[in-house]
Design a protein around this motif. Structure first.
Motif, PDB file in Angstrom:
ATOM      1  N   ASP A 271       0.835  -1.204   0.000  1.00  0.00           N
ATOM      2  CA  ASP A 271       0.000   0.000   0.000  1.00  0.00           C
ATOM      3  C   ASP A 271       0.874   1.261   0.000  1.00  0.00           C
ATOM      4  OD1 ASP A 271      -2.267   1.477  -0.048  1.00  0.00           O
ATOM      5  OD2 ASP A 271      -2.843   1.130   2.042  1.00  0.00           O
ATOM      6  N   ILE A 272       0.291   2.354  -0.456  1.00  0.00           N
ATOM      7  CA  ILE A 272       0.925   3.672  -0.402  1.00  0.00           C
ATOM      8  C   ILE A 272       0.303   4.412   0.775  1.00  0.00           C
ATOM      9  CG2 ILE A 272       1.301   5.854  -1.604  1.00  0.00           C
ATOM     10  CD1 ILE A 272       1.226   4.334  -4.232  1.00  0.00           C
ATOM     11  N   ILE A 273       1.133   4.860   1.706  1.00  0.00           N
ATOM     12  CA  ILE A 273       0.651   5.414   2.962  1.00  0.00           C
ATOM     13  C   ILE A 273       1.254   6.796   3.192  1.00  0.00           C
ATOM     14  CG2 ILE A 273       0.366   3.126   3.991  1.00  0.00           C
ATOM     15  CD1 ILE A 273       3.025   3.703   5.530  1.00  0.00           C
ATOM     16  N   ALA A 274       0.717   7.483   4.205  1.00  0.00           N
ATOM     17  CA  ALA A 274       1.279   8.744   4.681  1.00  0.00           C
ATOM     18  C   ALA A 274       1.631   8.577   6.154  1.00  0.00           C
ATOM     19  CB  ALA A 274       0.290   9.889   4.495  1.00  0.00           C
ATOM     20  N   VAL A 275       2.845   8.978   6.518  1.00  0.00           N
ATOM     21  CA  VAL A 275       3.340   8.847   7.894  1.00  0.00           C
ATOM     22  C   VAL A 275       3.537  10.243   8.463  1.00  0.00           C
ATOM     23  CG1 VAL A 275       5.127   7.877   9.378  1.00  0.00           C
ATOM     24  CG2 VAL A 275       4.502   6.708   7.258  1.00  0.00           C
ATOM     25  N   ALA A 276       2.960  10.513   9.622  1.00  0.00           N
ATOM     26  CA  ALA A 276       3.073  11.825  10.263  1.00  0.00           C
ATOM     27  C   ALA A 276       3.908  11.718  11.528  1.00  0.00           C
ATOM     28  CB  ALA A 276       1.685  12.378  10.592  1.00  0.00           C
ATOM     29  N   GLY A 277       4.463  12.851  11.926  1.00  0.00           N
ATOM     30  CA  GLY A 277       5.165  12.926  13.194  1.00  0.00           C
ATOM     31  C   GLY A 277       6.611  12.492  13.158  1.00  0.00           C
ATOM     32  N   VAL A 278       7.210  12.382  11.991  1.00  0.00           N
ATOM     33  CA  VAL A 278       8.612  11.976  11.881  1.00  0.00           C
ATOM     34  C   VAL A 278       9.425  13.206  11.467  1.00  0.00           C
ATOM     35  CG1 VAL A 278      10.259  10.429  10.799  1.00  0.00           C
ATOM     36  CG2 VAL A 278       7.912   9.650  11.221  1.00  0.00           C
TER      37      VAL A 278
END
Length: 515
Positions: A271-278
């Motif tokens: 899947d193509i995802i979005a990661v926040a908080g890095v």
């Protein structure tokens, strides 16, 4: 759960209808409600993209068809933004090659297809705009086969499905007669594009291929899950480009559904995802398992070909229009641009108020300048210069060479040949389609393209009423009338490697052209 995912990128030359086709796919997949209003070319969210009618930044969306999630990456069609295409191909398992039914394969078509074939991605060929009065789908299909063979495609890559579409009407079919909707296209995607490979229980490998920003969450990393499974609140390490490891904790995960990001607690393989908080994460870095980190190879981008000098505004009118006028402001803005624009380079110069900015072409640099101007930055720019380098084996000075295609009325063939002949070009191919226009292909050094457009326009504008304007409508804007009738010259190019700088009269030629 990986059985329900397909990842595909739409690649094509500029203005062949990629974003319009994505609009139709979003509409027919049920992404929009029946009573929901949405703008045309909804993927072109940037202000400059809407004004110019072209895609500048690669963007992804997701649709659902027969309980299968299809992640779609819309890529730019201009060669100056080839870096966006190169990193987009890292996120997908197949490509949809879109070609205009009249214009056929053009230089950017060759460029993006060569990158897809190098990555061994299976293609789906879509011949778009079959409703055009000058459409020649069978001839275009033959040209596409020739292009595949010229690029040394393997036998399995030549066995691609072919569909004929009218993106504006939202129809697709396996024959030229046309269809009723886009179901044949969706079925071809499910049949041709392979399932994501990897082990959901293996060591974590998530490659960051794009960046986004949220006012509430800060920097978002758009990434593809190649191996393993990641959960919200999990401790991971970021494999930096310099080889170091940065420990961090995942605070928020998102998945894509249509044009929206939906909250998620765990990732799905492929899947193509979005990661926040890095904090500090950039393109090309890998999110890994802290116990067994196995970073993926970084994204490789072609070298820049054009350089310009950016300097603080020292004119008598400095500070009258912009808000950010100091060298510190200019440096911070360029460093911010480098986070998302992987094909751009910035080098320090002898003074603290000047920076050498290297890009893939004049359009890419002009877009960067215009975005900075609209954000309130004041700066001065120098004239464009080519980027040269020494060959490691022979020691010769090498310069970038590009493949140029010019589509011009028959009466102006002599003018085009004269102008490009003085710029040290070589004619590769010339073809007359039989409707009053000739397509000429050249191999020309990048410095020969600087100022070429204005020269050709100047030499054709005195005969503006002699020939019909076929492309001017779409160049000026899809819904706007042509500003005036003139014999239109369309040109396009892509980077074609390096060649030695070996002719002594180049400087004299440039001086004569400036005069």
């Amino acid at each position: 759960m990986s059985l329900s995912i397909r990842n595909i990128a739409i690649i094509a030359h500029v203005d062949h209808g990629k974003t319009t086709l994505v609009d139709a796919m979003l509409t027919q997949s049920g992404t929009f409600r029946s009573n929901e209003h949405h703008v045309e070319r909804v993927m072109d969210s940037n202000e400059l993209e809407r004004e110019r009618g072209i895609t500048i930044l690669a963007k992804n969306t997701a649709i659902f068809y027969h309980d299968v999630k299809i992640n779609i990456v819309d890529t730019p069609g201009h060669s100056d933004f080839g870096g966006e295409v190169e990193r987009a191909l890292k996120m997908v398992d197949g490509v949809m090659l879109l070609v205009d039914a009249s214009e056929g394969p053009l230089p950017q078509t060759r460029y993006v297809l060569s990158k897809a074939l190098e990555a061994k991605l299976p293609p789906i060929v879509v011949i778009n705009k079959i409703d055009r009065p000058d459409a020649r789908p069978q001839e275009v299909l033959n040209e596409i086969y020739d292009l595949f063979i010229d690029l040394d495609a393997k036998e399995d890559q030549l066995d691609f499905p072919v569909l004929y579409t009218n993106a504006k009407e939202g129809t697709a079919s396996t024959d030229v007669k046309g269809g009723e909707d886009l179901r044949p296209l969706f079925d071809a995607i499910l049949k041709t594009i392979p399932l994501p490979q990897g082990d959901p229980k293996g060591p974590l490998q998530i490659l960051v291929a794009n960046l986004d920003y949220s006012d509430f969450l800060g920097r978002l990393a758009i990434a593809r899950v190649f191996n393993g499974t990641m959960y919200t609140g999990e401790d991971v390490v970021i494999a930096k480009r310099d080889g170091t490891m940065q420990k961090t904790k995942i605070t928020k995960l998102f998945s894509f559904a249509g044009l929206k990001r939906t909250d998620s607690t765990e990732t799905i393989l492929g899947d193509i995802i979005a990661v926040a908080g890095v904090e500090g994460i950039t393109i090309g870095e890998t999110i890994c398992d802290p116990v067994d980190p196995q970073p993926l190879p970084p994204i490789v981008i072609d070298e820049p070909t054009i350089a310009m000098t950016f300097t603080v505004n020292t004119s008598p009118f400095a500070g009258r229009e912009g808000t950010y006028v100091t060298s510190r402001n200019l440096r911070e803005r360029l460093e911010k641009e480098l986070l998302t624009n992987v094909s751009l380079r910035v080098e320090e110069m002898g003074t603290t108020d000047s920076f050498k900015v290297l890009g893939r072409g004049e359009l890419q640099l002009s877009i960067t300048i215009e975005m900075m101007r609209r954000e309130g930055y004041e700066l001065m720019v120098g004239k464009p210069e080519i980027v040269t380098k020494r060959d490691k084996e022979t020691g010769k000075l090498m310069e970038p060479v590009e493949h140029l295609t010019v589509d011009v009325p028959e009466a102006f063939v002599g003018v085009v040949m004269e102008q490009l002949g003085s710029r040290k070009s070589e004619v590769l191919n010339m073809h007359n389609h039989g409707y009053g226009r000739v397509r000429i292909e050249f191999r020309v050094p990048s410095r020969g393209l600087i100022g070429l457009r204005s020269q050709l326009l100047r030499h054709t504008r005195n005969h503006r009423d002699e020939f019909p304007v076929r492309w001017l409508h779409r160049m000026a804007g899809r819904n706007s009338p042509p500003p005036h009738r003139r014999a239109h010259r369309r040109s396009s190019r892509h980077f074609d490697g390096l060649r030695p700088v070996g002719f002594a009269g180049a400087r004299r030629t440039l001086r004569r052209r400036r005069r």
